[in-house]
Design an enzyme around this catalytic site. Sequence first.
Site, short mmCIF file in Angstrom:
data_model
loop_
_atom_site.label_atom_id
_atom_site.label_comp_id
_atom_site.label_asym_id
_atom_site.label_seq_id
_atom_site.Cartn_x
_atom_site.Cartn_y
_atom_site.Cartn_z
N HIS A 76 34.35 32.76 43.74
CA HIS A 76 34.15 34.13 44.23
C HIS A 76 33.08 34.84 43.42
O HIS A 76 32.90 34.60 42.22
CB HIS A 76 35.46 34.92 44.25
CG HIS A 76 36.16 35.10 42.94
ND1 HIS A 76 35.81 36.06 42.02
CD2 HIS A 76 37.23 34.46 42.40
CE1 HIS A 76 36.63 36.01 40.98
NE2 HIS A 76 37.50 35.04 41.18
N ASP A 78 32.68 38.16 42.73
CA ASP A 78 32.98 39.39 41.98
C ASP A 78 33.72 39.10 40.69
O ASP A 78 34.29 38.03 40.49
CB ASP A 78 33.78 40.36 42.84
CG ASP A 78 35.11 39.77 43.32
OD1 ASP A 78 35.14 38.57 43.66
OD2 ASP A 78 36.12 40.50 43.34
N ASP A 115 35.82 34.42 34.76
CA ASP A 115 36.61 34.40 35.98
C ASP A 115 35.83 35.18 37.05
O ASP A 115 35.82 36.40 37.04
CB ASP A 115 37.97 35.06 35.71
CG ASP A 115 38.81 35.28 36.95
OD1 ASP A 115 38.51 34.71 38.01
OD2 ASP A 115 39.77 36.07 36.86
N GLU A 145 37.14 39.03 45.85
CA GLU A 145 38.40 38.31 45.64
C GLU A 145 39.37 39.11 44.78
O GLU A 145 40.57 39.17 45.06
CB GLU A 145 38.12 36.96 44.97
CG GLU A 145 39.32 36.03 44.89
CD GLU A 145 40.11 36.16 43.59
OE1 GLU A 145 41.18 35.54 43.48
OE2 GLU A 145 39.64 36.89 42.68
N GLU A 146 38.85 39.75 43.75
CA GLU A 146 39.72 40.40 42.78
C GLU A 146 40.35 41.69 43.29
O GLU A 146 41.40 42.11 42.79
CB GLU A 146 38.92 40.70 41.50
CG GLU A 146 38.35 39.47 40.80
CD GLU A 146 39.42 38.64 40.10
OE1 GLU A 146 40.62 38.91 40.29
OE2 GLU A 146 39.03 37.71 39.37
N ASP A 169 38.40 28.17 40.46
CA ASP A 169 38.92 29.41 39.89
C ASP A 169 40.14 29.21 39.00
O ASP A 169 40.86 30.16 38.69
CB ASP A 169 39.27 30.38 41.03
CG ASP A 169 39.38 31.83 40.58
OD1 ASP A 169 38.94 32.13 39.46
OD2 ASP A 169 39.92 32.65 41.34
N HIS A 457 40.70 39.39 32.99
CA HIS A 457 41.06 40.74 33.43
C HIS A 457 41.26 41.68 32.25
O HIS A 457 41.84 42.75 32.40
CB HIS A 457 42.30 40.76 34.33
CG HIS A 457 42.15 40.01 35.61
ND1 HIS A 457 43.04 40.12 36.65
CD2 HIS A 457 41.21 39.12 36.02
CE1 HIS A 457 42.67 39.34 37.65
NE2 HIS A 457 41.55 38.71 37.28
#
Length: 485
Positions: A76, A78, A115, A145-146, A169, A457
């Site tokens: 992904h 983002d 990530d 995605e996030e 991922d 994150h």
Amino acid sequence: MTALSSLSPQGLWSWFDTICSIPHPSKQEIALRDHIQNWANEQGLANQLDAVGNLIIRKPATTGMENRKGVVLQAHLDMVPQKNSDTEHDFGRDPIRPYIDGDWVTATGTTLGADNGIGMSSALAVLADNNIEHGPLEVLLTIDEEAGMTGAFGLQAGILQGDILINTDSEEEGEVYMGCAGGVDASLTLPVAREAVPAGYTTVQLALTGMKGGHSGVDINIGRGNANKMLARFLFGHAAELDLRLVELKGGSLRNAIPREAWATVAVAPSQLEPLQQLCEHFEQCLNQELGAVENPISFSFGQTDAAEQVFVAPAQATLLAMVHSAPNGVVRMSDSFPGIVETSLNVGVITTEADTVTVLCLIRSTIDSGRSMLEKQLQALAQLAGARCELSGAYPGWNPDPSSPIMQVVRETYEGMFNKLPTIQVIHAGLECGLFKKPYPQMDMVSIGPTICFPHSPDEKVEIASVGKYWQLLLAVLKAIPAK
């Protein structure tokens, strides 16, 4: 270019260096996507954007491998935008500042974006290197995605031509993932009435800061503190005795990140300032004693702020604090089928206050539908008791494990042959896009691999350099080992 470009494999790290230089938080990844598409055009690689904005790039098979099954490498575009409170950074404009820290790569005061930037870099490096052996190849780069899995939800049948999808991922080298949790967002919105600040009261802001946070899927079982829950715990326990009158409650920034910071603006009688300070100091000591083994030093302090004009009426305040304090949070159940893996969890991710409402945004995850349903009903029951509105949105399915997967067998055998040990076949509690891909492509064989990424994150995010090299070697060997159709 930074020192990252000196790392091996150079092609992968050079791409990651480029990705870090182009801002790409969720819903703002178009500049990065356009840069990659322009590069693909310069290389003469066929490509297209689908209806929702995903980018698909195709590369013909290496000579002699045209009869192999087609492979889709997927990542992904983002990244999660999280920063320390003392870091000046605009994720929509400023580049990520990566640096080498011993055996790891991390970023200065922000999330790194490993990530899924490392996975994306590996796919692009394969496209760029004509010496890598592979069959018919597609690279699928999804958007958003996030923050909602918009790209995965919008992927349509018939666009992809491959037989196998390799998701990049995952975040633990040596583990091969064949399933993941599904999830759903839940928001509790409580109406709150206000009244004038009591005469003579002063306004202060309580600040609970310093925690590590982390990914609400892969880090939820570490036992780190949730700032929203901790602050609600303090207020529920002491607001009445100090006659604290709530003006605002806020904390967290993303439903899929464990909140590191939370704040409460309250009005308080001057005579209660000293008792409030003493209780804050005692609570700070308690938190550091409870969580010292898994957290940074936690700070709980207060200071005067702009005078407020209104506070919540007492019944609304009591209901709000009871609702947040009693909301489920963290690991709800561990899996019996996959030892050591979380089956069901909930993250009380974000609290925001408006003029007449307070909203609590949660993310429910579960590897089984019944677990997710149980927590949905639990939050609905809590909302009913509190007089709040509970809304569920953005539900996405889990990826059901397929123990007979041919590509999983290829990856396992290839890994064992290269590193003289078997990889761990696992299900991940995070939400991968594979579950959504299975709807338009039910027959596609899927697997997920990746390097070791710690604390995604959160601003502590880092990727292990050596694991990137091993992941890259595995990926190239798997591409070479893909069987004929």
